[in-house]
Enzyme design. Sequence first.
Site, PDB file in Angstrom:
ATOM      1  N   ASP A   1      -7.486  28.009 -36.242  1.00  0.00           N
ATOM      2  CA  ASP A   1      -6.149  27.106 -36.293  1.00  0.00           C
ATOM      3  C   ASP A   1      -4.997  27.514 -37.091  1.00  0.00           C
ATOM      4  OD1 ASP A   1      -8.525  24.448 -35.969  1.00  0.00           O
ATOM      5  OD2 ASP A   1      -6.923  24.964 -34.425  1.00  0.00           O
TER       6      ASP A   1
ATOM      7  N   HIS B   1     -14.305  26.326 -43.201  1.00  0.00           N
ATOM      8  CA  HIS B   1     -15.134  26.078 -42.013  1.00  0.00           C
ATOM      9  C   HIS B   1     -16.500  25.746 -41.997  1.00  0.00           C
ATOM     10  CE1 HIS B   1     -16.761  26.840 -37.780  1.00  0.00           C
ATOM     11  NE2 HIS B   1     -15.573  26.715 -37.357  1.00  0.00           N
TER      12      HIS B   1
HETATM   13  C1  SDX Z   1     -11.998  23.622 -36.172  1.00  0.00           C
HETATM   14  O1  SDX Z   1     -17.051  23.546 -36.138  1.00  0.00           O
HETATM   15  C2  SDX Z   1     -16.117  24.325 -35.508  1.00  0.00           C
HETATM   16  O2  SDX Z   1     -16.530  25.235 -34.990  1.00  0.00           O
HETATM   17  C3  SDX Z   1     -14.695  23.696 -35.415  1.00  0.00           C
HETATM   18  C4  SDX Z   1     -13.843  24.914 -34.815  1.00  0.00           C
HETATM   19  C5  SDX Z   1     -14.079  25.093 -33.237  1.00  0.00           C
HETATM   20  O3  SDX Z   1     -13.747  26.117 -32.643  1.00  0.00           O
HETATM   21  O4  SDX Z   1     -14.707  24.000 -32.763  1.00  0.00           O
HETATM   22  O5  SDX Z   1     -14.177  26.003 -35.478  1.00  0.00           O
HETATM   23  C6  SDX Z   1     -12.552  24.566 -34.769  1.00  0.00           C
HETATM   24  O6  SDX Z   1     -12.059  22.745 -36.186  1.00  0.00           O
HETATM   25  C7  SDX Z   1     -11.763  24.715 -37.101  1.00  0.00           C
HETATM   26  C8  SDX Z   1     -11.550  23.994 -38.403  1.00  0.00           C
HETATM   27  C9  SDX Z   1     -10.100  23.463 -38.631  1.00  0.00           C
HETATM   28  N1  SDX Z   1      -9.982  22.290 -39.828  1.00  0.00           N
HETATM   29  C10 SDX Z   1      -8.988  22.681 -40.863  1.00  0.00           C
HETATM   30  O7  SDX Z   1      -8.554  23.673 -40.851  1.00  0.00           O
HETATM   31  C11 SDX Z   1      -8.924  21.513 -41.867  1.00  0.00           C
HETATM   32  C12 SDX Z   1      -8.957  22.035 -42.968  1.00  0.00           C
HETATM   33  N2  SDX Z   1     -10.444  22.463 -43.473  1.00  0.00           N
HETATM   34  C13 SDX Z   1     -11.356  21.467 -44.086  1.00  0.00           C
HETATM   35  O8  SDX Z   1     -11.042  20.207 -43.635  1.00  0.00           O
HETATM   36  C14 SDX Z   1     -13.053  21.840 -44.037  1.00  0.00           C
HETATM   37  O9  SDX Z   1     -13.001  23.276 -44.528  1.00  0.00           O
HETATM   38  C15 SDX Z   1     -13.732  21.757 -42.666  1.00  0.00           C
HETATM   39  C16 SDX Z   1     -13.387  20.555 -42.132  1.00  0.00           C
HETATM   40  C17 SDX Z   1     -13.509  22.769 -41.667  1.00  0.00           C
HETATM   41  C18 SDX Z   1     -15.148  22.094 -43.069  1.00  0.00           C
HETATM   42  O10 SDX Z   1     -15.523  21.259 -43.927  1.00  0.00           O
HETATM   43  P1  SDX Z   1     -17.042  21.354 -44.461  1.00  0.00           P
HETATM   44  O11 SDX Z   1     -17.909  22.015 -43.776  1.00  0.00           O
HETATM   45  O12 SDX Z   1     -17.609  19.856 -44.270  1.00  0.00           O
HETATM   46  O13 SDX Z   1     -16.825  21.721 -45.618  1.00  0.00           O
HETATM   47  P2  SDX Z   1     -16.618  21.030 -46.971  1.00  0.00           P
HETATM   48  O14 SDX Z   1     -15.785  19.755 -46.812  1.00  0.00           O
HETATM   49  O15 SDX Z   1     -18.152  20.414 -47.467  1.00  0.00           O
HETATM   50  O16 SDX Z   1     -15.945  21.834 -47.936  1.00  0.00           O
HETATM   51  C19 SDX Z   1     -16.830  22.633 -49.133  1.00  0.00           C
HETATM   52  C20 SDX Z   1     -15.987  22.783 -50.211  1.00  0.00           C
HETATM   53  C21 SDX Z   1     -15.601  21.439 -50.724  1.00  0.00           C
HETATM   54  O17 SDX Z   1     -15.380  21.335 -51.994  1.00  0.00           O
HETATM   55  P3  SDX Z   1     -16.897  20.813 -52.969  1.00  0.00           P
HETATM   56  O18 SDX Z   1     -16.807  19.349 -52.585  1.00  0.00           O
HETATM   57  O19 SDX Z   1     -17.752  21.666 -52.610  1.00  0.00           O
HETATM   58  O20 SDX Z   1     -16.195  20.836 -54.297  1.00  0.00           O
HETATM   59  O21 SDX Z   1     -14.831  23.561 -49.850  1.00  0.00           O
HETATM   60  C22 SDX Z   1     -13.477  22.627 -50.198  1.00  0.00           C
HETATM   61  C23 SDX Z   1     -14.270  21.017 -50.146  1.00  0.00           C
HETATM   62  O22 SDX Z   1     -13.260  20.236 -50.954  1.00  0.00           O
HETATM   63  N3  SDX Z   1     -12.765  22.829 -48.920  1.00  0.00           N
HETATM   64  C24 SDX Z   1     -11.557  22.955 -49.142  1.00  0.00           C
HETATM   65  C25 SDX Z   1     -10.996  23.102 -47.780  1.00  0.00           C
HETATM   66  N4  SDX Z   1     -12.017  23.137 -47.181  1.00  0.00           N
HETATM   67  C26 SDX Z   1     -13.192  23.063 -47.607  1.00  0.00           C
HETATM   68  N5  SDX Z   1     -10.654  22.738 -50.243  1.00  0.00           N
HETATM   69  C27 SDX Z   1      -9.295  22.808 -49.923  1.00  0.00           C
HETATM   70  N6  SDX Z   1      -8.740  23.274 -48.549  1.00  0.00           N
HETATM   71  C28 SDX Z   1      -9.765  23.274 -47.526  1.00  0.00           C
HETATM   72  N7  SDX Z   1      -9.025  23.528 -46.296  1.00  0.00           N
END
Ligand code: SDX
Length: 436
Positions: free
Chosen positions: A370, A312
């Site tokens: 989710d 998140h």
């Molecule tokens: C919702 O914003 C909100 O409030 C949204 C929400 C709401 O109520 O409105 O809470 C609802 O959208 C919840 C999120 C649902 N999405 C998912 O479950 C999809 C999987 N999650 C990822 O896509 C990700 O965690 C996000 C999109 C939710 C957050 O992405 P960020 O904040 O841009 O974080 P990031 O991509 O910069 O991640 C930081 C690191 C990265 O690695 P590095 O580049 O630092 O090496 O963590 C890794 C990412 O690759 N990472 C993951 C991961 N989520 C982040 N690696 C593997 N699996 C994951 N799920």
Amino acid sequence: MKNKIADHTFTLTNNATGESWELPVLSGTVGPDVIDIRKLYADTGHFTYDPGYTSTGSCQSDITYIDGDKGELLYRGYRIEELAVNSDYLETCYILIYGDLPTQEQLDTFRRRITYHTMLHEQLLSFYRGFRRDSHPMAIMVGVVGALSAFYHDSLDITNPKHRFIASTRLIAKMPTIAANAYRYSLGMPFVYPRNDLTYAENFLYMMFSNPCEEYKVNPVLTRAMDRILILHADHEQNASTSTVRIAGSSGANPFACIAAGIACLWGPAHGGANEAVLTMLEEIGTKDRIPEFIARAKDKNDPFRLMGFGHRVYKNFDPRARVMHQTAREVFEELGVTHDPLLELAVELEKIALEDPYFVEKKLYPNVDFYSGIIFRAMGIPTSMFTVLFAMARTVGWVAQWNEMIEDPQQKIGRPRQLYTGHPERIYEPIENRG
Ligand code: SDX
């Protein structure tokens, strides 16, 4: 409540010229202060640069507060855990919109108002027939909600509080009907009209699953579970879809168009579409022995796969909604007499393994809202393609509350970010006969 000027400033210095500027700091009620950069470009000729807005506040708001480190979520100051247990969705809608707990009279009036706006314009029902039966219901939601602006010309003037009031009422009231109709249409089943003697969540499940040929009673435990899930999804500060609604609204677009834009944004698998993606992922994993393979893929920078339902932007601790959702899953399964749900067991095992993995621990990746919601919806007989529709239905009140707050905020203006231009400097247009 309004922001306060903090007792300190930030000094910005251009080391090339020795110029420096004092940037004011604003404080809210709780949470991080903000550095006020509204005059930065005029004073320094520089923009800030923050793709994804990881460090950027777009507005001030009284509605929802998240402490990502502590895993706290407050709607108008009330903890989500308390509301999920003690409140119901329509009372939560009242709190989000009006800011305080309602008296019994205020709540009764609000419930009545929503109840008597749940029907759709009869002509809107034929709008569904333009879609293929196998259309994704989110495509139908974007189309039908946007089309509301073609039917309700008496509530499109966003500068008129009366128009905003009736449009807000219609959006909250009609979403369950629009959503249930999308499901019924996909099955070739007749639309079911809402009933004024049922509660909000009960009415939705009735419109989804009742059979016009016989009496249908909604299971009260499923009603309670659905109502709680709606509460958990109602608002969440300035997430992607809420920011979409705000920026659409900042141009003066009508409320129905703004909410349709929010629904479109929520559809993405990185956002609200994740609940559908979690189920697809769990079904692809299939068995516990394949979990390590998918954990490895999630950690592999060369693999675009991410663990759906994990991570998140704000929560760097447990998403408090995921905890309540997990508890609700157990209650629903118990009520349905489901002692053994392979997908729930797979999800619990996946959560356990991921939370012990150094990669997830170091990056503070926890289950989000989710992760468990889809498992509950599936157990309730709701098809995977409808999961994000339910998220949109629940979040409509949050979008509406934030949209109203944005319009009433004297500091707000049309949203128009700038950029760092990295394209060609000016160059001559070569006639085609001179090109190589
Ligand atoms: C919702 O914003 C909100 O409030 C949204 C929400 C709401 O109520 O409105 O809470 C609802 O959208 C919840 C999120 C649902 N999405 C998912 O479950 C999809 C999987 N999650 C990822 O896509 C990700 O965690 C996000 C999109 C939710 C957050 O992405 P960020 O904040 O841009 O974080 P990031 O991509 O910069 O991640 C930081 C690191 C990265 O690695 P590095 O580049 O630092 O090496 O963590 C890794 C990412 O690759 N990472 C993951 C991961 N989520 C982040 N690696 C593997 N699996 C994951 N799920």
